[in-house]
Write a protein that holds these residues in place. Structure first.
Motif, PDB file in Angstrom:
ATOM      1  N   ILE A  76       0.878  -1.174   0.000  1.00 53.67           N
ATOM      2  CA  ILE A  76       0.000   0.000   0.000  1.00 53.67           C
ATOM      3  C   ILE A  76       0.911   1.218   0.000  1.00 53.67           C
ATOM      4  N   HIS A  77       0.631   2.146  -0.914  1.00 51.10           N
ATOM      5  CA  HIS A  77       1.459   3.348  -1.028  1.00 51.10           C
ATOM      6  C   HIS A  77       0.575   4.588  -0.974  1.00 51.10           C
ATOM      7  N   TYR A  78       1.156   5.672  -0.503  1.00 49.64           N
ATOM      8  CA  TYR A  78       0.496   6.976  -0.447  1.00 49.64           C
ATOM      9  C   TYR A  78       1.306   7.925  -1.322  1.00 49.64           C
ATOM     10  N   GLN A  79       0.622   8.764  -2.091  1.00 44.02           N
ATOM     11  CA  GLN A  79       1.305   9.586  -3.090  1.00 44.02           C
ATOM     12  C   GLN A  79       2.339  10.551  -2.513  1.00 44.02           C
ATOM     13  N   LYS A  80       2.226  10.919  -1.252  1.00 42.14           N
ATOM     14  CA  LYS A  80       3.167  11.883  -0.678  1.00 42.14           C
ATOM     15  C   LYS A  80       4.411  11.231  -0.074  1.00 42.14           C
ATOM     16  N   LEU A  81       4.490   9.898  -0.168  1.00 40.94           N
ATOM     17  CA  LEU A  81       5.657   9.183   0.348  1.00 40.94           C
ATOM     18  C   LEU A  81       6.650   8.913  -0.779  1.00 40.94           C
ATOM     19  N   PRO A  82       7.952   8.856  -0.457  1.00 45.42           N
ATOM     20  CA  PRO A  82       8.938   8.481  -1.477  1.00 45.42           C
ATOM     21  C   PRO A  82       8.662   7.069  -1.995  1.00 45.42           C
ATOM     22  N   GLU A  83       9.036   6.804  -3.253  1.00 46.36           N
ATOM     23  CA  GLU A  83       8.695   5.529  -3.887  1.00 46.36           C
ATOM     24  C   GLU A  83       9.164   4.322  -3.079  1.00 46.36           C
ATOM     25  N   ARG A  84      10.344   4.322  -2.566  1.00 49.42           N
ATOM     26  CA  ARG A  84      10.882   3.152  -1.876  1.00 49.42           C
ATOM     27  C   ARG A  84      10.543   3.151  -0.384  1.00 49.42           C
ATOM     28  N   GLN A  85       9.607   3.994   0.047  1.00 44.05           N
ATOM     29  CA  GLN A  85       9.170   4.026   1.437  1.00 44.05           C
ATOM     30  C   GLN A  85       7.646   3.921   1.516  1.00 44.05           C
ATOM     31  N   PRO A  86       7.102   2.753   1.147  1.00 46.49           N
ATOM     32  CA  PRO A  86       5.640   2.589   1.169  1.00 46.49           C
ATOM     33  C   PRO A  86       5.100   2.507   2.590  1.00 46.49           C
ATOM     34  N   LEU A  87       3.807   2.582   2.703  1.00 45.93           N
ATOM     35  CA  LEU A  87       3.150   2.540   4.002  1.00 45.93           C
ATOM     36  C   LEU A  87       3.114   1.126   4.574  1.00 45.93           C
ATOM     37  N   PHE A  88       2.652   0.145   3.787  1.00 49.80           N
ATOM     38  CA  PHE A  88       2.573  -1.245   4.216  1.00 49.80           C
ATOM     39  C   PHE A  88       3.140  -2.150   3.136  1.00 49.80           C
ATOM     40  N   VAL A  89       3.849  -3.194   3.568  1.00 48.59           N
ATOM     41  CA  VAL A  89       4.391  -4.187   2.649  1.00 48.59           C
ATOM     42  C   VAL A  89       4.082  -5.570   3.205  1.00 48.59           C
ATOM     43  N   LEU A  90       3.659  -6.452   2.335  1.00 53.03           N
ATOM     44  CA  LEU A  90       3.426  -7.853   2.691  1.00 53.03           C
ATOM     45  C   LEU A  90       4.186  -8.680   1.661  1.00 53.03           C
ATOM     46  N   ALA A  91       5.390  -9.089   2.031  1.00 50.65           N
ATOM     47  CA  ALA A  91       6.264  -9.789   1.092  1.00 50.65           C
ATOM     48  C   ALA A  91       6.111 -11.292   1.234  1.00 50.65           C
ATOM     49  N   GLY A  92       5.639 -11.918   0.175  1.00 46.54           N
ATOM     50  CA  GLY A  92       5.607 -13.365   0.087  1.00 46.54           C
ATOM     51  C   GLY A  92       4.686 -14.098   1.036  1.00 46.54           C
ATOM     52  N   GLU A  93       3.921 -13.413   1.847  1.00 45.83           N
ATOM     53  CA  GLU A  93       3.062 -14.080   2.819  1.00 45.83           C
ATOM     54  C   GLU A  93       1.741 -14.469   2.159  1.00 45.83           C
ATOM     55  N   GLU A  94       1.387 -15.730   2.262  1.00 49.14           N
ATOM     56  CA  GLU A  94       0.155 -16.242   1.664  1.00 49.14           C
ATOM     57  C   GLU A  94      -0.912 -16.398   2.740  1.00 49.14           C
ATOM     58  N   ASP A  95      -1.539 -15.323   3.112  1.00 53.70           N
ATOM     59  CA  ASP A  95      -2.504 -15.339   4.192  1.00 53.70           C
ATOM     60  C   ASP A  95      -3.721 -14.505   3.783  1.00 53.70           C
ATOM     61  N   VAL A  96      -4.839 -15.184   3.586  1.00 50.83           N
ATOM     62  CA  VAL A  96      -6.052 -14.533   3.111  1.00 50.83           C
ATOM     63  C   VAL A  96      -6.503 -13.415   4.051  1.00 50.83           C
ATOM     64  N   THR A  97      -6.392 -13.613   5.365  1.00 52.92           N
ATOM     65  CA  THR A  97      -6.816 -12.567   6.301  1.00 52.92           C
ATOM     66  C   THR A  97      -5.939 -11.324   6.173  1.00 52.92           C
ATOM     67  N   GLU A  98      -4.665 -11.512   5.863  1.00 55.97           N
ATOM     68  CA  GLU A  98      -3.778 -10.365   5.668  1.00 55.97           C
ATOM     69  C   GLU A  98      -4.132  -9.620   4.385  1.00 55.97           C
ATOM     70  N   TRP A  99      -4.520 -10.356   3.349  1.00 60.18           N
ATOM     71  CA  TRP A  99      -4.912  -9.705   2.098  1.00 60.18           C
ATOM     72  C   TRP A  99      -6.122  -8.814   2.329  1.00 60.18           C
ATOM     73  N   ARG A 100      -7.107  -9.318   3.069  1.00 58.38           N
ATOM     74  CA  ARG A 100      -8.305  -8.515   3.331  1.00 58.38           C
ATOM     75  C   ARG A 100      -7.952  -7.312   4.210  1.00 58.38           C
ATOM     76  N   ARG A 101      -7.050  -7.528   5.186  1.00 55.40           N
ATOM     77  CA  ARG A 101      -6.615  -6.430   6.051  1.00 55.40           C
ATOM     78  C   ARG A 101      -5.954  -5.339   5.216  1.00 55.40           C
ATOM     79  N   PHE A 102      -5.257  -5.726   4.154  1.00 54.07           N
ATOM     80  CA  PHE A 102      -4.670  -4.741   3.258  1.00 54.07           C
ATOM     81  C   PHE A 102      -5.756  -3.880   2.628  1.00 54.07           C
ATOM     82  N   GLY A 103      -6.839  -4.496   2.191  1.00 49.80           N
ATOM     83  CA  GLY A 103      -7.953  -3.738   1.631  1.00 49.80           C
ATOM     84  C   GLY A 103      -8.563  -2.788   2.646  1.00 49.80           C
TER      85      GLY A 103
END
Length: 161
Positions: A76-103
């Motif tokens: 998840i990224h916000y337009q006022k943040l630098p490109e390589r400093q996103p708000l949330f990152v979920l790397a490689g985790e296969e967890d349906v509850t985490e995907w919904r939490r991202f939404g």
């Protein structure tokens, strides 16, 4: 490809690299956004970098929020943040509850509400039923093994008349 009319409506832009399994991730992210009442639009990208995809989405979105999805993870990224400093990152985790939490969290960023965090127990550790099941199974197997070797014998107390 999205029409300009769709991209100009107030919505979170989800940029995804098409890959096997992206539909499940997309479905859960969209469900989280819909439950929060925030619209979304979809763009496809040729880039594998989910951070770059999210950054592109944030700069395309009239709401300033973008989500990137690739085989390696999501962001998840916000337009006022630098490109390589996103708000949330979920790397490689296969967890349906985490995907919904991202939404949920992408929508809550737009709405200015507190983010939903991972569910934790009293000690502050992440609750994962798969991990809990594996731990309980390991303990039970160890107890059964010790019992079979004679280390776990149970003393029975009997009353003598």
């Amino acid at each position: 490809m999205q029409s300009d009319k769709t991209l100009n409506r107030p919505s979170i832009i989800i940029c995804t690299f098409l890959h096997p399994g992206y539909e499940a991730k997309l479905r859960e992210i969209q469900a989280g956004m819909e439950e929060e009442g925030v619209p979304w639009s979809l763009l496809t990208g040729e880039e594998l970098d989910y951070i770059a995809l999210a950054h592109r989405g944030a700069h395309t979105s009239p709401l300033g929020v973008g989500v990137g999805i690739s085989p390696a993870g999501m962001c998840i990224h916000y337009q006022k943040l630098p490109e390589r400093q996103p708000l949330f990152v979920l790397a490689g985790e296969e967890d349906v509850t985490e995907w919904r939490r991202f939404g949920y969290n992408a929508a809550r960023l737009v709405k200015g509400l507190p983010f939903k965090e991972k569910q934790t127990d009293e000690a502050g550790t992440h609750l994962d039923t798969t991990q809990l099941y594996a731990s309980v199974r390991e303990i039970v197997l160890k107890v059964l093994q010790e019992f079979a070797q004679g280390h776990g014998e149970v003393n029975t107390w009997s009353k003598t008349p």
